[in-house]
Design a protein around this motif. Structure first.
Motif, PDB file in Angstrom:
ATOM      1  N   ARG A  43       4.943  -3.731  -0.223  1.00 34.17           N
ATOM      2  CA  ARG A  43       4.249  -3.105  -1.364  1.00 34.17           C
ATOM      3  C   ARG A  43       3.843  -1.674  -1.049  1.00 34.17           C
ATOM      4  NH1 ARG A  43       1.037  -4.097  -5.949  1.00 34.17           N
ATOM      5  NH2 ARG A  43       1.535  -6.317  -6.025  1.00 34.17           N
ATOM      6  N   GLU A  44       3.355  -1.432   0.171  1.00 34.99           N
ATOM      7  CA  GLU A  44       2.898  -0.082   0.499  1.00 34.99           C
ATOM      8  C   GLU A  44       4.050   0.924   0.480  1.00 34.99           C
ATOM      9  OE1 GLU A  44       2.628  -2.488   4.465  1.00 34.99           O
ATOM     10  OE2 GLU A  44       2.232  -2.827   2.316  1.00 34.99           O
ATOM     11  N   GLU A  45       5.260   0.484   0.842  1.00 31.92           N
ATOM     12  CA  GLU A  45       6.420   1.366   0.753  1.00 31.92           C
ATOM     13  C   GLU A  45       6.741   1.680  -0.707  1.00 31.92           C
ATOM     14  OE1 GLU A  45       9.753   0.560   3.751  1.00 31.92           O
ATOM     15  OE2 GLU A  45       8.786  -1.408   3.529  1.00 31.92           O
ATOM     16  N   LEU A  46       6.710   0.647  -1.541  1.00 35.00           N
ATOM     17  CA  LEU A  46       6.993   0.835  -2.968  1.00 35.00           C
ATOM     18  C   LEU A  46       5.991   1.795  -3.606  1.00 35.00           C
ATOM     19  CD1 LEU A  46       7.673  -2.918  -3.750  1.00 35.00           C
ATOM     20  CD2 LEU A  46       9.389  -1.103  -3.903  1.00 35.00           C
ATOM     21  N   ALA A  47       4.771   1.782  -3.102  1.00 38.83           N
ATOM     22  CA  ALA A  47       3.729   2.646  -3.662  1.00 38.83           C
ATOM     23  C   ALA A  47       3.881   4.100  -3.256  1.00 38.83           C
ATOM     24  CB  ALA A  47       2.353   2.136  -3.235  1.00 38.83           C
ATOM     25  N   GLU A  48       4.728   4.368  -2.262  1.00 41.10           N
ATOM     26  CA  GLU A  48       4.869   5.733  -1.757  1.00 41.10           C
ATOM     27  C   GLU A  48       6.164   6.406  -2.196  1.00 41.10           C
ATOM     28  OE1 GLU A  48       2.533   7.434  -0.194  1.00 41.10           O
ATOM     29  OE2 GLU A  48       1.232   5.668  -0.439  1.00 41.10           O
ATOM     30  N   PHE A  49       6.876   5.833  -3.163  1.00 41.10           N
ATOM     31  CA  PHE A  49       8.137   6.423  -3.605  1.00 41.10           C
ATOM     32  C   PHE A  49       7.890   7.815  -4.194  1.00 41.10           C
ATOM     33  CE2 PHE A  49      11.379   7.116  -6.957  1.00 41.10           C
ATOM     34  CZ  PHE A  49      12.501   7.129  -6.132  1.00 41.10           C
ATOM     35  N   VAL A  50       8.739   8.758  -3.782  1.00 42.21           N
ATOM     36  CA  VAL A  50       8.618  10.147  -4.240  1.00 42.21           C
ATOM     37  C   VAL A  50       9.912  10.557  -4.932  1.00 42.21           C
ATOM     38  CG1 VAL A  50       8.345  12.556  -3.524  1.00 42.21           C
ATOM     39  CG2 VAL A  50       6.982  10.751  -2.419  1.00 42.21           C
ATOM     40  N   PHE A  51       9.764  11.139  -6.111  1.00 41.35           N
ATOM     41  CA  PHE A  51      10.927  11.636  -6.850  1.00 41.35           C
ATOM     42  C   PHE A  51      10.681  13.081  -7.264  1.00 41.35           C
ATOM     43  CE2 PHE A  51      13.177  12.190 -11.004  1.00 41.35           C
ATOM     44  CZ  PHE A  51      14.472  12.158 -10.498  1.00 41.35           C
ATOM     45  N   GLU A  52      11.595  13.940  -6.825  1.00 42.29           N
ATOM     46  CA  GLU A  52      11.509  15.370  -7.130  1.00 42.29           C
ATOM     47  C   GLU A  52      10.136  15.935  -6.798  1.00 42.29           C
ATOM     48  OE1 GLU A  52      12.946  15.949 -11.142  1.00 42.29           O
ATOM     49  OE2 GLU A  52      15.003  15.380 -10.591  1.00 42.29           O
ATOM     50  N   GLU A  79       7.267  14.408  -6.447  1.00 49.02           N
ATOM     51  CA  GLU A  79       6.108  13.779  -7.076  1.00 49.02           C
ATOM     52  C   GLU A  79       6.068  12.299  -6.683  1.00 49.02           C
ATOM     53  OE1 GLU A  79       4.213  13.372 -11.598  1.00 49.02           O
ATOM     54  OE2 GLU A  79       6.277  14.069 -11.306  1.00 49.02           O
ATOM     55  N   ARG A  80       4.919  11.850  -6.188  1.00 51.23           N
ATOM     56  CA  ARG A  80       4.789  10.439  -5.845  1.00 51.23           C
ATOM     57  C   ARG A  80       4.594   9.614  -7.108  1.00 51.23           C
ATOM     58  NH1 ARG A  80       1.146   6.311  -4.572  1.00 51.23           N
ATOM     59  NH2 ARG A  80      -0.634   7.566  -5.243  1.00 51.23           N
ATOM     60  N   ILE A  81       5.528   8.705  -7.338  1.00 54.98           N
ATOM     61  CA  ILE A  81       5.462   7.829  -8.513  1.00 54.98           C
ATOM     62  C   ILE A  81       5.779   6.414  -8.029  1.00 54.98           C
ATOM     63  CG2 ILE A  81       6.350   7.342 -10.830  1.00 54.98           C
ATOM     64  CD1 ILE A  81       7.188  10.261 -11.031  1.00 54.98           C
ATOM     65  N   PRO A  82       4.769   5.585  -7.835  1.00 60.10           N
ATOM     66  CA  PRO A  82       4.991   4.241  -7.286  1.00 60.10           C
ATOM     67  C   PRO A  82       5.960   3.418  -8.127  1.00 60.10           C
ATOM     68  CG  PRO A  82       2.655   4.801  -7.245  1.00 60.10           C
ATOM     69  CD  PRO A  82       3.332   5.862  -8.060  1.00 60.10           C
ATOM     70  N   LEU A  83       6.724   2.568  -7.432  1.00 58.65           N
ATOM     71  CA  LEU A  83       7.646   1.661  -8.114  1.00 58.65           C
ATOM     72  C   LEU A  83       6.985   0.340  -8.461  1.00 58.65           C
ATOM     73  CD1 LEU A  83      10.878   2.157  -5.969  1.00 58.65           C
ATOM     74  CD2 LEU A  83      10.085   3.462  -7.956  1.00 58.65           C
ATOM     75  N   VAL A  84       5.736   0.176  -8.056  1.00 57.60           N
ATOM     76  CA  VAL A  84       5.011  -1.067  -8.298  1.00 57.60           C
ATOM     77  C   VAL A  84       3.609  -0.731  -8.773  1.00 57.60           C
ATOM     78  CG1 VAL A  84       4.213  -1.215  -5.907  1.00 57.60           C
ATOM     79  CG2 VAL A  84       4.382  -3.300  -7.278  1.00 57.60           C
ATOM     80  N   ASP A  85       3.082  -1.533  -9.679  1.00 58.15           N
ATOM     81  CA  ASP A  85       1.724  -1.335 -10.173  1.00 58.15           C
ATOM     82  C   ASP A  85       0.738  -1.956  -9.188  1.00 58.15           C
ATOM     83  OD1 ASP A  85      -0.766  -2.182 -11.974  1.00 58.15           O
ATOM     84  OD2 ASP A  85       0.328  -0.594 -13.021  1.00 58.15           O
ATOM     85  N   PRO A  86      -0.428  -1.345  -8.971  1.00 57.23           N
ATOM     86  CA  PRO A  86      -1.371  -1.886  -7.987  1.00 57.23           C
ATOM     87  C   PRO A  86      -1.956  -3.241  -8.357  1.00 57.23           C
ATOM     88  CG  PRO A  86      -2.351  -0.024  -9.167  1.00 57.23           C
ATOM     89  CD  PRO A  86      -0.892  -0.044  -9.520  1.00 57.23           C
ATOM     90  N   SER A  87      -1.965  -3.599  -9.634  1.00 60.00           N
ATOM     91  CA  SER A  87      -2.643  -4.838 -10.018  1.00 60.00           C
ATOM     92  C   SER A  87      -1.901  -5.666 -11.053  1.00 60.00           C
ATOM     93  CB  SER A  87      -4.047  -4.514 -10.565  1.00 60.00           C
ATOM     94  OG  SER A  87      -3.953  -3.658 -11.699  1.00 60.00           O
ATOM     95  N   ARG A  88      -0.723  -5.206 -11.495  1.00 55.05           N
ATOM     96  CA  ARG A  88      -0.008  -5.934 -12.545  1.00 55.05           C
ATOM     97  C   ARG A  88       1.425  -6.184 -12.119  1.00 55.05           C
ATOM     98  NH1 ARG A  88      -2.524  -1.973 -16.833  1.00 55.05           N
ATOM     99  NH2 ARG A  88      -0.613  -0.826 -16.423  1.00 55.05           N
ATOM    100  N   GLY A  89       2.060  -7.139 -12.780  1.00 58.91           N
ATOM    101  CA  GLY A  89       3.419  -7.508 -12.425  1.00 58.91           C
ATOM    102  C   GLY A  89       4.493  -6.676 -13.086  1.00 58.91           C
ATOM    103  N   ILE A  90       4.133  -5.938 -14.113  1.00 60.48           N
ATOM    104  CA  ILE A  90       5.095  -5.102 -14.832  1.00 60.48           C
ATOM    105  C   ILE A  90       4.702  -3.650 -14.624  1.00 60.48           C
ATOM    106  CG2 ILE A  90       6.046  -4.501 -17.101  1.00 60.48           C
ATOM    107  CD1 ILE A  90       5.450  -7.427 -17.936  1.00 60.48           C
ATOM    108  N   ARG A  91       5.647  -2.833 -14.199  1.00 64.36           N
ATOM    109  CA  ARG A  91       5.367  -1.426 -13.902  1.00 64.36           C
ATOM    110  C   ARG A  91       6.105  -0.529 -14.870  1.00 64.36           C
ATOM    111  NH1 ARG A  91       2.470   2.939 -12.544  1.00 64.36           N
ATOM    112  NH2 ARG A  91       3.584   4.420 -11.215  1.00 64.36           N
ATOM    113  N   ARG A  92       5.370   0.283 -15.585  1.00 63.83           N
ATOM    114  CA  ARG A  92       5.945   1.314 -16.446  1.00 63.83           C
ATOM    115  C   ARG A  92       5.251   2.633 -16.151  1.00 63.83           C
ATOM    116  NH1 ARG A  92       4.827   4.497 -20.676  1.00 63.83           N
ATOM    117  NH2 ARG A  92       6.460   4.963 -22.212  1.00 63.83           N
ATOM    118  N   PRO A  93       5.854   3.476 -15.290  1.00 63.15           N
ATOM    119  CA  PRO A  93       5.259   4.791 -15.049  1.00 63.15           C
ATOM    120  C   PRO A  93       5.130   5.567 -16.362  1.00 63.15           C
ATOM    121  CG  PRO A  93       6.982   4.335 -13.451  1.00 63.15           C
ATOM    122  CD  PRO A  93       7.081   3.273 -14.502  1.00 63.15           C
TER     123      PRO A  93
END
Length: 305
Positions: free
Chosen positions: A34-43, A45-59
């Protein structure tokens, strides 16, 4: 603080492609914390691939859901979400709650309407997930509070029913290969600390997740308690009833095999396994099911010439 707005379709496409490529770097069946998913960086900007408290993630910058999650449970019967493998070969993903118009459910519906690929994060340990991608929401079953999800790219993403028996069989086999087998393997490897339960070999590429009750058995569930990590030779020997496991978890070798004379592989790889105590997980819920071991050992005894 200014509200972040949804960006262009091209940005959305590039983001998803970059996320898939990042996961693919971890192998064919990537397991990621989970901690790796939370550190995803695109261009930049850090934009996590997983939500901290929910099962569905929509940045906020994307047009629909990016990832859906099945929480890990060591006992599949107590899993918090009833994600199902349908007889049509498609998976089911439960709504968040029962309100079809709840925000997270709308995010999955938006991904479905726009035919956007998502990531399914399937728990294989606490805060550790097998990433399955791309997956597509292709329809809803509102009466059951769930989405229908494909792990393949259907020829028509708006069509969720199997057109023929052949297509259903293909989808069932494909879904098993893409989801159930990798999840089972990842969970078993973690529980057995990536070593053969018989000989302690730690080369993970030479290890299999072996079933105790066979995969085709009516109760041959893909649970850690019905599995063992075995090296390929011991897996094959177990499947062929050359090796058996007594309910006390001691390895037995078929008598005719003990009498054979051959090279060092037979001697050290098979015959010397007689009397070895199986190395099993520490957690009781992950230890081999005694009922399953007893049933399989009876099959081993019947196989003796």
């Amino acid at each position: 603080m200014a509200r972040v707005s949804v960006r262009s379709e091209d940005y959305d496409r590039r983001f998803r492609e970059a996320a898939f490529a990042w996961l693919a770097e971890r192998g064919d069946s990537p397991v990621v914390a989970r901690e790796e998913l939370a550190e995803f960086v695109f261009e930049g900007e850090r934009i996590p691939l997983v939500d901290p408290s929910r099962g569905i993630r929509r940045p906020a910058v994307l047009r629909g859901a990016l990832s859906i999650m099945t929480t890990y449970s060591p006992n599949e019967a107590s899993a918090p979400y009833e994600d199902l493998f349908g007889t049509d070969g498609f998976l089911r993903y439960k709504y968040r709650g029962t309100d079809a118009m709840q925000g997270d459910n709308r995010a999955v519906r938006e991904a479905m309407a726009s035919r956007l690929p998502m990531i399914w994060l399937y728990g294989v340990a606490t805060s550790t997930y097998l990433a399955i991608f791309p997956v597509y929401a292709i329809s809803e079953e509102r009466g059951q509070n769930q989405f229908v999800v494909s792990v393949d790219v259907p020829s028509d993403l708006s069509e969720a029913s199997a057109d023929s028996v052949i297509e259903r069989k293909y989808r069932i086999v494909h879904t098993n290969q893409r989801v159930h087998q990798p999840v089972f393997r990842a969970r078993v490897m973690r529980a057995y600390e990536q070593r053969c339960a018989m000989c302690s070999l730690r080369h993970v590429r030479l290890l299999d997740a072996a079933h105790i009750r066979r995969d085709a058995h009516p109760r041959g569930i893909a649970a850690v308690s019905n599995g063992m990590a075995l090296c390929k030779i011991h897996h094959a020997a177990y499947d062929q009833n050359i090796l058996g496991i007594h309910p006390d978890l001691v390895v037995h070798v078929r008598p005719d095999i003990l009498e054979e004379v051959d090279g060092p592989m037979l001697l050290h790889g098979l015959q010397e396994m007689a009397g070895v105590q199986l190395q099993v997980p520490r957690r009781q819920v992950e230890k081999p099911s005694r009922d399953a071991v007893e049933e399989r050992y009876a099959e081993f005894l019947c196989a003796a010439p």
